[in-house]
Scaffold this active site. Sequence first.
Site, mmCIF file in Angstrom:
data_model
loop_
_atom_site.group_PDB
_atom_site.id
_atom_site.type_symbol
_atom_site.label_atom_id
_atom_site.label_comp_id
_atom_site.label_asym_id
_atom_site.label_seq_id
_atom_site.Cartn_x
_atom_site.Cartn_y
_atom_site.Cartn_z
ATOM 1 N N LYS A 49 10.326 1.778 18.111
ATOM 2 C CA LYS A 49 8.944 2.088 17.757
ATOM 3 C C LYS A 49 8.203 0.772 17.603
ATOM 4 O O LYS A 49 8.748 -0.198 17.083
ATOM 5 C CB LYS A 49 8.904 2.885 16.442
ATOM 6 C CG LYS A 49 7.523 3.223 15.947
ATOM 7 C CD LYS A 49 7.599 3.969 14.618
ATOM 8 C CE LYS A 49 6.206 4.269 14.083
ATOM 9 N NZ LYS A 49 6.257 4.989 12.776
ATOM 10 N N ARG B 271 7.112 3.591 5.656
ATOM 11 C CA ARG B 271 7.173 2.322 6.383
ATOM 12 C C ARG B 271 8.559 1.675 6.239
ATOM 13 O O ARG B 271 8.706 0.618 5.625
ATOM 14 C CB ARG B 271 6.069 1.380 5.893
ATOM 15 C CG ARG B 271 4.691 1.985 6.040
ATOM 16 C CD ARG B 271 3.631 0.944 6.263
ATOM 17 N NE ARG B 271 3.154 0.365 5.038
ATOM 18 C CZ ARG B 271 2.142 -0.484 4.960
ATOM 19 N NH1 ARG B 271 1.501 -0.852 6.046
ATOM 20 N NH2 ARG B 271 1.752 -0.986 3.822
ATOM 21 N N CYS C 269 0.825 -1.212 0.000
ATOM 22 C CA CYS C 269 0.000 0.000 0.000
ATOM 23 C C CYS C 269 0.859 1.262 0.000
ATOM 24 O O CYS C 269 1.890 1.323 0.663
ATOM 25 C CB CYS C 269 -0.910 0.032 1.233
ATOM 26 S SG CYS C 269 -2.308 -1.072 1.137
ATOM 27 N N VAL D 170 12.271 -0.226 6.603
ATOM 28 C CA VAL D 170 12.613 -1.570 7.069
ATOM 29 C C VAL D 170 13.703 -1.534 8.137
ATOM 30 O O VAL D 170 14.201 -2.580 8.535
ATOM 31 C CB VAL D 170 13.068 -2.458 5.890
ATOM 32 C CG1 VAL D 170 11.935 -2.642 4.900
ATOM 33 C CG2 VAL D 170 14.297 -1.863 5.215
#
Length: 430
Positions: free
Chosen positions: A172, A131, A126, A133
């Site tokens: 996180k 995001r 998406c 790695v």
Amino acid sequence: MDRIRIVGGNALNGIIPISGAKNAALPLMIASLLTSDTLTLENVPHLADVELLLRILGNHGVDIAVNGRRERQSGSYSRTIHFTCRTIVDTNAPYELVSKMRASFWVIGPLLAREGKARVSLPGGCAIGTRPVDLFIDGLRALGATLEIDSGYIEATAPKGGLIGASYTFPKVSVGATHVMLMAASLARGTTVIHNAAREPEVVDLANCLNAMGAKITGQGTATITIEGVTSLSGARHRVLPDRIETGTYAMAVAMTGGDVTLEGTDITLLDTAVEALRRAGAEVSAIEDGIRVIGHGDAIRPVDIVTEPFPGFPTDLQAQFMGLMTRAQGVAHVTETIFENRFMHVQELARLGAKITLSGQTARIEGVQRLRGAPVMATDLRASVSLVIAGLAAEGETLVNRVYHLDRGFERLEEKLTRCGAIVERISD
């Protein structure tokens, strides 16, 4: 390219069977790489992402049988699939497959744990932010692995003798990185302790399956998970948990259109925060035997402010759907996204239906309107696309949702399930 045509205005009444969770099924399927025995997964949904992962696993040497036979799918909803990986034949995960779905990157954990090496393309999926790695890379390095990025691929190598247990704290919370660490650490030498681990039900489901395969994992569902490494894992039989995102999506559809729907085969405890938000918005939501009953009142939706957070907070994967619901609220609601950047791409499309939404940083201000009106809209990602379907169900007239391949990635036979409850929804193939 397929489109979804919706004629809004009908209340939903009936029964909607809830499928197995995509977000649980994918890591469970990948866990089959950890053993040479057969892993049998029940309640696996028919989804584009599942079919893609089957291809990826096949490339690595996993033999796959559906419902005990070599067939693509049966006529029912979720199915049983048997995975057997006697030998890993390829430790490369190529760009042309991994780039289509982010979760396929997770094969790096089992490949590294079982074979001591992996070459995996950087992921796709998406378009909802970067995001990165980094969390995956740093976690595997803590287990002694050497990882380098070269030409769009991550080259990973375990130390001689295999991965080594360690204590690691995620800076996180990350569901995907927690999945990878669970799988990799299960076959590591010694004990691994993961701090600031994801607490999502899908993480618990993976840990429970790995334990059924012989892993020694404790603390799943809390922020600290302990894994005592074992030398090998065996086969097991495991049922994929119900899809809490699909559950919440249909519950919000009922709240928005009105009606009385039983969501069958799901568990209300999987989405306590979302259920509370729905109740505050005026929907009646109650646990029943083998499911949830939702009664919506359509024109009497109350505004509710929500903030997305890691589990047990409000799920980011229900943010777009809840925003769709709030477009019909009697007042002003605020939706704040804290998990992903760039996850408000549905706002412009909802505005085409008449929604009044303004953005300020990571917060959307939604001023409820008396009615929405159908229009052509464009799906931008999986969850945004289904929010447009929900809005279309409540809009006057016809709504055409384009680029619905996003829906096929995460919702099993959506138009069929809605039609069974009185909605006018059809797929149009060009």
